[in-house]
Design a protein around this motif. Sequence first.
Motif, PDB file in Angstrom:
ATOM      1  N   UNK A 158       1.083  -0.987  -0.347  1.00 20.36           N
ATOM      2  CA  UNK A 158      -0.160   0.012   0.195  1.00 20.36           C
ATOM      3  C   UNK A 158       0.835   1.278   0.043  1.00 20.36           C
ATOM      4  N   UNK A 159       2.588   1.059   0.946  1.00 24.24           N
ATOM      5  CA  UNK A 159       2.414   2.506   0.622  1.00 24.24           C
ATOM      6  C   UNK A 159       3.469   2.345  -0.465  1.00 24.24           C
ATOM      7  N   UNK A 160       3.534   1.894  -1.304  1.00 19.34           N
ATOM      8  CA  UNK A 160       4.045   2.074  -3.252  1.00 19.34           C
ATOM      9  C   UNK A 160       2.732   2.077  -3.960  1.00 19.34           C
ATOM     10  N   UNK A 161       1.747   2.839  -3.213  1.00 21.45           N
ATOM     11  CA  UNK A 161       0.900   2.809  -4.853  1.00 21.45           C
ATOM     12  C   UNK A 161       0.679   4.675  -4.108  1.00 21.45           C
ATOM     13  N   UNK A 162      -0.259   5.334  -5.739  1.00 18.42           N
ATOM     14  CA  UNK A 162      -0.462   5.909  -5.262  1.00 18.42           C
ATOM     15  C   UNK A 162      -1.532   6.438  -6.564  1.00 18.42           C
ATOM     16  N   UNK A 180       9.330   8.943  -9.683  1.00 17.66           N
ATOM     17  CA  UNK A 180       8.685   9.290  -8.535  1.00 17.66           C
ATOM     18  C   UNK A 180       8.948   9.544  -7.786  1.00 17.66           C
ATOM     19  N   UNK A 181       9.049   7.988  -7.132  1.00 14.81           N
ATOM     20  CA  UNK A 181       9.076   7.304  -5.572  1.00 14.81           C
ATOM     21  C   UNK A 181      10.803   7.671  -5.953  1.00 14.81           C
ATOM     22  N   UNK A 182      11.559   7.051  -6.627  1.00 16.09           N
ATOM     23  CA  UNK A 182      13.583   6.912  -6.784  1.00 16.09           C
ATOM     24  C   UNK A 182      13.690   9.045  -6.424  1.00 16.09           C
ATOM     25  N   UNK A 183      12.981   9.914  -6.661  1.00 13.37           N
ATOM     26  CA  UNK A 183      13.188  11.507  -7.328  1.00 13.37           C
ATOM     27  C   UNK A 183      12.930  11.655  -5.350  1.00 13.37           C
ATOM     28  N   UNK A 208      14.751   9.310 -15.233  1.00 14.93           N
ATOM     29  CA  UNK A 208      14.583   9.965 -13.764  1.00 14.93           C
ATOM     30  C   UNK A 208      14.815  11.392 -14.049  1.00 14.93           C
ATOM     31  N   UNK A 209      15.619  12.288 -14.773  1.00 13.80           N
ATOM     32  CA  UNK A 209      15.786  13.445 -15.302  1.00 13.80           C
ATOM     33  C   UNK A 209      14.831  14.347 -15.338  1.00 13.80           C
ATOM     34  N   UNK A 210      13.887  14.195 -16.381  1.00 17.75           N
ATOM     35  CA  UNK A 210      13.023  15.091 -16.170  1.00 17.75           C
ATOM     36  C   UNK A 210      11.772  15.246 -15.443  1.00 17.75           C
ATOM     37  N   UNK A 213      13.324  17.614 -12.818  1.00 15.17           N
ATOM     38  CA  UNK A 213      13.462  18.351 -13.682  1.00 15.17           C
ATOM     39  C   UNK A 213      11.631  19.034 -12.663  1.00 15.17           C
ATOM     40  N   UNK A 214      10.892  18.605 -13.062  1.00 12.03           N
ATOM     41  CA  UNK A 214       9.504  18.859 -13.280  1.00 12.03           C
ATOM     42  C   UNK A 214       9.318  19.190 -10.891  1.00 12.03           C
ATOM     43  N   UNK A 215       9.466  18.016 -10.774  1.00 12.79           N
ATOM     44  CA  UNK A 215       9.557  18.073  -8.737  1.00 12.79           C
ATOM     45  C   UNK A 215       9.881  19.148  -8.745  1.00 12.79           C
TER      46      UNK A 215
END
Length: 266
Positions: A158-162, A180-183, A208-210, A213-215
């Motif tokens: 559950x903790x790894x769901x979005x 998203x989790x990694x960044x 990861x890069x794109x 940038x956005x986050x």
Amino acid sequence: KVLAKWSVSDADARRAMAAGADVAADALIRKYARPAKPLAPPGEFTIAFTGVESTDDFIRLAAYLERLAVVKRATPVAGAGEVLIRVSASGVNRPDVLQRTGNYPVPPGASDLPGLEVAGVIESGDAGAMAEAGFKPGDRVCALVAGGGYAEYCVAPVAQCLPVPQGLSDVEAASLPETFFTVWSNVFDRGRLQEGETLLVQGGTSGIGVTAIQMAKAAGATVIVTAGSDEKCTAALELGADHAINYKATDFAEEARRLTGGQGVD
């Protein structure tokens, strides 16, 4: 069970029959290939791969033939802190590519099926954990998993769901969890990036890069990226980066120092 049929030339067929289907140096071909009778139209010959019990061998053989193979498994069961997701879309990551060549050892306890990120609908799961996270059966989610995403059903913590963001399709949502989790974990949980700080992103046009940038821009940070071509630098700027450095043409460390007035990045 027959894994696949492989059509080869008449000449190869004759060699296969003479050599016990040893038509390639690959040990898996020698191990599992079984010559079959020629098929119509003339010029085709079928070799059936049978008796493949190892999932790793199965995946590698399917990869050798450049195709995915369908297998049947029991529907997984969600345990404590987990949900069962009816999968609509799965992401493709480097470990999936490595697994099809036999170069990705599956983590202990994880599914031996490929697939590390999925999107779909919650079917069932730990009611308490779902309630605490604000989920319920029928919700659209995307999730990061340790394996098993290339399936109709997949278990995820559950903790790894979005929740799937409004306006995104399941195919689009399935591309989110890994990056998203990694960044979030590295840049925000560990790095504690704050509004007004400067983030340097190496490889600004990678997955990861794109995402970084956005986050980072959404958090109010200044973003400097590196990339290996002018075209990639332009793409990074279009995504929202404040500065992009072609590291093949410029010393990125010196340029980052110049861009930050000698202070360097945070």
